[in-house]
Write an enzyme that holds these catalytic residues in place. Structure first.
Site, PDB file in Angstrom:
ATOM      1  N   LYS A 143       0.823  -1.214   0.000  1.00  0.00           N
ATOM      2  CA  LYS A 143       0.000   0.000   0.000  1.00  0.00           C
ATOM      3  C   LYS A 143       0.855   1.262   0.000  1.00  0.00           C
ATOM      4  O   LYS A 143       0.609   2.182  -0.763  1.00  0.00           O
ATOM      5  CB  LYS A 143      -0.926   0.030   1.225  1.00  0.00           C
ATOM      6  CG  LYS A 143      -2.007  -1.039   1.209  1.00  0.00           C
ATOM      7  CD  LYS A 143      -3.084  -0.770   2.260  1.00  0.00           C
ATOM      8  CE  LYS A 143      -2.553  -0.856   3.668  1.00  0.00           C
ATOM      9  NZ  LYS A 143      -2.148  -2.239   4.047  1.00  0.00           N
ATOM     10  N   ARG A 198      -9.534   0.677   8.651  1.00  0.00           N
ATOM     11  CA  ARG A 198      -9.149  -0.711   8.854  1.00  0.00           C
ATOM     12  C   ARG A 198     -10.263  -1.512   9.519  1.00  0.00           C
ATOM     13  O   ARG A 198     -10.103  -2.716   9.735  1.00  0.00           O
ATOM     14  CB  ARG A 198      -7.929  -0.752   9.757  1.00  0.00           C
ATOM     15  CG  ARG A 198      -6.625  -1.137   9.074  1.00  0.00           C
ATOM     16  CD  ARG A 198      -5.590  -1.136  10.150  1.00  0.00           C
ATOM     17  NE  ARG A 198      -4.320  -1.697   9.847  1.00  0.00           N
ATOM     18  CZ  ARG A 198      -3.304  -1.069   9.269  1.00  0.00           C
ATOM     19  NH1 ARG A 198      -3.462   0.132   8.777  1.00  0.00           N
ATOM     20  NH2 ARG A 198      -2.145  -1.657   9.150  1.00  0.00           N
ATOM     21  N   ARG A 207      11.666  -6.241   4.540  1.00  0.00           N
ATOM     22  CA  ARG A 207      11.441  -4.800   4.376  1.00  0.00           C
ATOM     23  C   ARG A 207      12.326  -3.947   5.288  1.00  0.00           C
ATOM     24  O   ARG A 207      12.484  -4.231   6.465  1.00  0.00           O
ATOM     25  CB  ARG A 207       9.969  -4.479   4.660  1.00  0.00           C
ATOM     26  CG  ARG A 207       9.668  -2.979   4.633  1.00  0.00           C
ATOM     27  CD  ARG A 207       8.242  -2.673   4.347  1.00  0.00           C
ATOM     28  NE  ARG A 207       7.322  -3.116   5.383  1.00  0.00           N
ATOM     29  CZ  ARG A 207       6.008  -2.937   5.327  1.00  0.00           C
ATOM     30  NH1 ARG A 207       5.472  -2.327   4.287  1.00  0.00           N
ATOM     31  NH2 ARG A 207       5.235  -3.375   6.289  1.00  0.00           N
ATOM     32  N   ARG A 257      11.130  -2.315  10.871  1.00  0.00           N
ATOM     33  CA  ARG A 257      10.074  -1.964  11.824  1.00  0.00           C
ATOM     34  C   ARG A 257       9.826  -3.115  12.779  1.00  0.00           C
ATOM     35  O   ARG A 257       9.893  -4.277  12.388  1.00  0.00           O
ATOM     36  CB  ARG A 257       8.789  -1.634  11.056  1.00  0.00           C
ATOM     37  CG  ARG A 257       8.806  -0.234  10.477  1.00  0.00           C
ATOM     38  CD  ARG A 257       7.771  -0.007   9.426  1.00  0.00           C
ATOM     39  NE  ARG A 257       6.507  -0.696   9.688  1.00  0.00           N
ATOM     40  CZ  ARG A 257       5.448  -0.584   8.894  1.00  0.00           C
ATOM     41  NH1 ARG A 257       5.494   0.167   7.820  1.00  0.00           N
ATOM     42  NH2 ARG A 257       4.348  -1.235   9.183  1.00  0.00           N
ATOM     43  N   ARG A 297      -0.770  -9.923  12.426  1.00  0.00           N
ATOM     44  CA  ARG A 297      -1.410  -8.804  11.720  1.00  0.00           C
ATOM     45  C   ARG A 297      -2.247  -9.287  10.549  1.00  0.00           C
ATOM     46  O   ARG A 297      -3.269  -8.688  10.233  1.00  0.00           O
ATOM     47  CB  ARG A 297      -0.352  -7.807  11.252  1.00  0.00           C
ATOM     48  CG  ARG A 297       0.231  -7.020  12.418  1.00  0.00           C
ATOM     49  CD  ARG A 297       1.532  -6.381  12.051  1.00  0.00           C
ATOM     50  NE  ARG A 297       1.371  -5.267  11.149  1.00  0.00           N
ATOM     51  CZ  ARG A 297       2.238  -4.957  10.201  1.00  0.00           C
ATOM     52  NH1 ARG A 297       3.300  -5.665  10.009  1.00  0.00           N
ATOM     53  NH2 ARG A 297       2.021  -3.900   9.444  1.00  0.00           N
TER      54      ARG A 297
END
Ligand code: ADP
Ligand code: ZN
Length: 209
Positions: free
Chosen positions: A13, A88, A122, A152, A163
């Site tokens: 996203k 969300r 990432r 992160r 998640r």
């Protein structure tokens, strides 16, 4: 023109949002980024946000909506916004109705196995927010600004899995909520390949280019 980006965490996203922002003059509002900025300030509110985020849980709706609404007061939002990571939950989508008109919802589709692989790879630039992957970028500094890259806390595999469960349960129902204005795209290819059909679609529905 206001756009929302739907898709599981790690589906791409943020990467897509940055491309759209550049071409269509929209402002990107990422609740994840707003929360991280607040967390970095070390305030009491920041600590509260951190406790949810580090566990991979959702920040409660009321708090999320409050922070989002405050951001929407800023004058840069008037020409159009791209929402990244918001709404969300159905409750957030209901609240958004009163804040802004959503012209289109772009659904980014990516198999969960691929999401897990990408998430653990990432890295994010501490200074400019640029996103990298250790799969194709081996350096530890940003190619754009030289800032250091970091992983992160919520990109660790266990947290990523949690998640994804949270996404299935709370966010996937939004696909139905926005079914009358949904544009679906796969992000299995490169960022450019993902962006191409989106760009064509947005140009067609009248975004400025
Ligand atoms: P990603 O870009 O990987 O989807 P985000 O940066 O959007 O992740 O979000 C990071 C974390 O911030 C989430 O796991 C959640 O705890 C919190 N968060 C972000 N946006 C929302 C939201 N709209 N509602 C509730 N929690 C949110
Ligand atoms: Zn950078």
């Amino acid at each position: 023109m206001n756009i929302i980006l739907l898709g599981a965490p790690g589906s791409g996203k943020g990467t897509l949002a940055k491309k759209i922002t550049k071409d269509f003059g929209l402002v990107q509002i990422s609740t994840g980024d707003l929360f991280r900025a607040c967390k970095a300030s070390g305030s009491e509110l920041g600590k509260k946000l951190q406790s949810y985020m580090d566990k991979g849980e959702l920040v409660p709706d009321e708090l999320t909506i409050k922070i989002l609404s405050e951001r929407m007061q800023k004058p840069d939002c008037q020409y159009g916004v791209i929402f990244d990571g918001f709404p969300r939950t159905v409750k957030q989508a209901e609240a958004l109705k009163a804040i802004a008109k959503v012209d289109t919802a772009i659904l980014i589709d990516l198999p969960f196995e691929e999401i897990e692989k990408r998430a653990v790879a990432r890295r994010v630039c501490r200074d400019c927010g640029e996103i990298y992957s250790t799969i194709d970028y081996a350096k530890s500094n940003c190619a754009k600004c030289g800032g250091s890259l970091f992983q992160r806390d919520d990109d660790k595999l266990e947290t990523v899995r949690l998640r994804l469960e949270v996404y299935e349960k709370n966010t996937a129902p939004l696909i139905d909520f926005y079914s009358d204005r949904l544009f679906k795209v796969s992000s299995l290819g490169s960022p450019e390949e993902t962006y191409k059909p989106v760009k064509d679609f947005l140009s067609k529905i009248g975004g400025k280019k």
